[in-house]
Design a protein around this motif. Structure first.
Motif, PDB file in Angstrom:
ATOM      1  N   ALA A   7      -0.364  15.774   6.775  1.00 27.56           N
ATOM      2  CA  ALA A   7      -1.130  15.013   5.786  1.00 27.56           C
ATOM      3  C   ALA A   7      -0.387  14.952   4.455  1.00 27.56           C
ATOM      4  O   ALA A   7      -0.356  13.908   3.790  1.00 27.56           O
ATOM      5  N   LYS A   8       0.224  16.048   4.053  1.00 25.32           N
ATOM      6  CA  LYS A   8       0.973  16.083   2.794  1.00 25.32           C
ATOM      7  C   LYS A   8       2.179  15.138   2.860  1.00 25.32           C
ATOM      8  O   LYS A   8       2.425  14.365   1.940  1.00 25.32           O
ATOM      9  N   ASN A   9       2.923  15.199   3.970  1.00 28.46           N
ATOM     10  CA  ASN A   9       4.101  14.334   4.111  1.00 28.46           C
ATOM     11  C   ASN A   9       3.704  12.860   4.173  1.00 28.46           C
ATOM     12  O   ASN A   9       4.394  12.000   3.628  1.00 28.46           O
ATOM     13  N   THR A  10       2.605  12.559   4.837  1.00 26.12           N
ATOM     14  CA  THR A  10       2.126  11.178   4.911  1.00 26.12           C
ATOM     15  C   THR A  10       1.729  10.674   3.531  1.00 26.12           C
ATOM     16  O   THR A  10       2.036   9.536   3.167  1.00 26.12           O
ATOM     17  N   ALA A  11       1.061  11.495   2.753  1.00 22.52           N
ATOM     18  CA  ALA A  11       0.667  11.100   1.394  1.00 22.52           C
ATOM     19  C   ALA A  11       1.892  10.863   0.519  1.00 22.52           C
ATOM     20  O   ALA A  11       1.943   9.896  -0.248  1.00 22.52           O
ATOM     21  N   LEU A  12       2.889  11.717   0.626  1.00 21.13           N
ATOM     22  CA  LEU A  12       4.117  11.535  -0.148  1.00 21.13           C
ATOM     23  C   LEU A  12       4.843  10.258   0.273  1.00 21.13           C
ATOM     24  O   LEU A  12       5.347   9.512  -0.566  1.00 21.13           O
ATOM     25  N   PHE A  13       4.887   9.996   1.565  1.00 23.54           N
ATOM     26  CA  PHE A  13       5.536   8.794   2.077  1.00 23.54           C
ATOM     27  C   PHE A  13       4.826   7.533   1.574  1.00 23.54           C
ATOM     28  O   PHE A  13       5.465   6.587   1.117  1.00 23.54           O
ATOM     29  N   ALA A  14       3.492   7.521   1.642  1.00 18.31           N
ATOM     30  CA  ALA A  14       2.724   6.354   1.184  1.00 18.31           C
ATOM     31  C   ALA A  14       2.900   6.139  -0.312  1.00 18.31           C
ATOM     32  O   ALA A  14       3.049   5.004  -0.771  1.00 18.31           O
ATOM     33  N   THR A  15       2.912   7.208  -1.080  1.00 19.88           N
ATOM     34  CA  THR A  15       3.123   7.092  -2.521  1.00 19.88           C
ATOM     35  C   THR A  15       4.515   6.550  -2.817  1.00 19.88           C
ATOM     36  O   THR A  15       4.696   5.708  -3.691  1.00 19.88           O
ATOM     37  N   GLY A  16       5.495   7.011  -2.067  1.00 25.10           N
ATOM     38  CA  GLY A  16       6.858   6.522  -2.253  1.00 25.10           C
ATOM     39  C   GLY A  16       6.992   5.049  -1.935  1.00 25.10           C
ATOM     40  O   GLY A  16       7.675   4.310  -2.636  1.00 25.10           O
ATOM     41  N   ILE A  17       6.338   4.600  -0.875  1.00 34.20           N
ATOM     42  CA  ILE A  17       6.392   3.174  -0.522  1.00 34.20           C
ATOM     43  C   ILE A  17       5.764   2.333  -1.622  1.00 34.20           C
ATOM     44  O   ILE A  17       6.307   1.301  -2.020  1.00 34.20           O
ATOM     45  N   LEU A  18       4.617   2.741  -2.131  1.00 34.72           N
ATOM     46  CA  LEU A  18       3.966   1.984  -3.202  1.00 34.72           C
ATOM     47  C   LEU A  18       4.814   1.972  -4.465  1.00 34.72           C
ATOM     48  O   LEU A  18       4.923   0.950  -5.140  1.00 34.72           O
ATOM     49  N   ALA A  19       5.444   3.101  -4.787  1.00 33.97           N
ATOM     50  CA  ALA A  19       6.242   3.185  -6.005  1.00 33.97           C
ATOM     51  C   ALA A  19       7.511   2.354  -5.906  1.00 33.97           C
ATOM     52  O   ALA A  19       7.945   1.742  -6.878  1.00 33.97           O
ATOM     53  N   LEU A  20       8.116   2.324  -4.725  1.00 27.26           N
ATOM     54  CA  LEU A  20       9.394   1.631  -4.569  1.00 27.26           C
ATOM     55  C   LEU A  20       9.275   0.197  -4.070  1.00 27.26           C
ATOM     56  O   LEU A  20      10.262  -0.512  -4.001  1.00 27.26           O
ATOM     57  N   SER A  21       8.069  -0.241  -3.716  1.00 23.60           N
ATOM     58  CA  SER A  21       7.923  -1.579  -3.133  1.00 23.60           C
ATOM     59  C   SER A  21       8.064  -2.686  -4.161  1.00 23.60           C
ATOM     60  O   SER A  21       8.324  -3.817  -3.824  1.00 23.60           O
ATOM     61  N   GLY A  22       7.857  -2.374  -5.425  1.00 25.94           N
ATOM     62  CA  GLY A  22       7.968  -3.396  -6.454  1.00 25.94           C
ATOM     63  C   GLY A  22       6.726  -4.228  -6.622  1.00 25.94           C
ATOM     64  O   GLY A  22       6.681  -5.137  -7.435  1.00 25.94           O
TER      65      GLY A  22
END
Length: 170
Positions: A7-22
């Motif tokens: 769950a922690k890794n999934t949350a970090l991954f989703a946050t990273g996608i939103l931050a880097l998606s532009g």
């Protein structure tokens, strides 16, 4: 313990996608006046696809003032993208791409609403060879001709397609 770590890794991954998606995830009071929809994947793209054209009357071939155009792309069973353009002057530009993962096509559903015309809903398949329309185009517009299909031009890893939507009056 493994479930918490997942769950922690999934949350970090989703946050990273939103931050880097532009993409802009904050509410804004300003209205965008653009006829471009950018559906490029967050990951690196192998082939960039650009689809542009006009929205025309099926009989007179004149540009139509469109109330709303929705474009929906489902990249996998968990993640889909839907973007809209409102009040456009009859021309559009959609930018998308195929990722390095190896997917060979992308299915794009387009909905167009214009005053005085039947609501349009059609499917366009985007491949590295270009864009292709679904046979439902003939069900919507019985006067649709094969020469109205998208014109595709491939230059290295970029595909340029031109396609005009022909709307039918009510």
């Amino acid at each position: 313990m493994e479930r918490r770590l997942f769950a922690k890794n999934t949350a970090l991954f989703a946050t990273g996608i939103l931050a880097l998606s532009g993409s802009n995830i904050y509410a804004s009071g300003e209205e965008k006046k653009s006829n471009t929809i950018d559906l490029c994947p967050a990951l690196n793209t192998k082939n960039k696809i650009s689809l542009q054209g006009q929205i025309l009357d099926s009989v007179t071939f004149k540009k139509i003032e469109v109330k709303k155009m929705d474009v929906h792309v489902k990249r996998n069973r968990f993640f889909s993208t839907k973007q809209s353009i409102e009040n456009i002057n009859g021309s559009y530009h959609i930018i998308s791409g195929l990722t390095n993962i190896g997917k060979t096509y992308e299915k794009m559903t387009v909905q167009i609403i214009a005053d005085g015309y039947k609501p349009y809903e059609g499917t366009i398949y985007m491949t590295k060879a270009g864009c292709h329309v679904h046979s439902e185009e003939w069900a919507y517009n019985s006067n649709f001709k094969p020469e109205f299909c998208p014109e595709n031009k491939v230059i290295e890893n970029q595909t340029l397609s031109k396609f005009n939507f022909h709307l039918v009056k009510l």
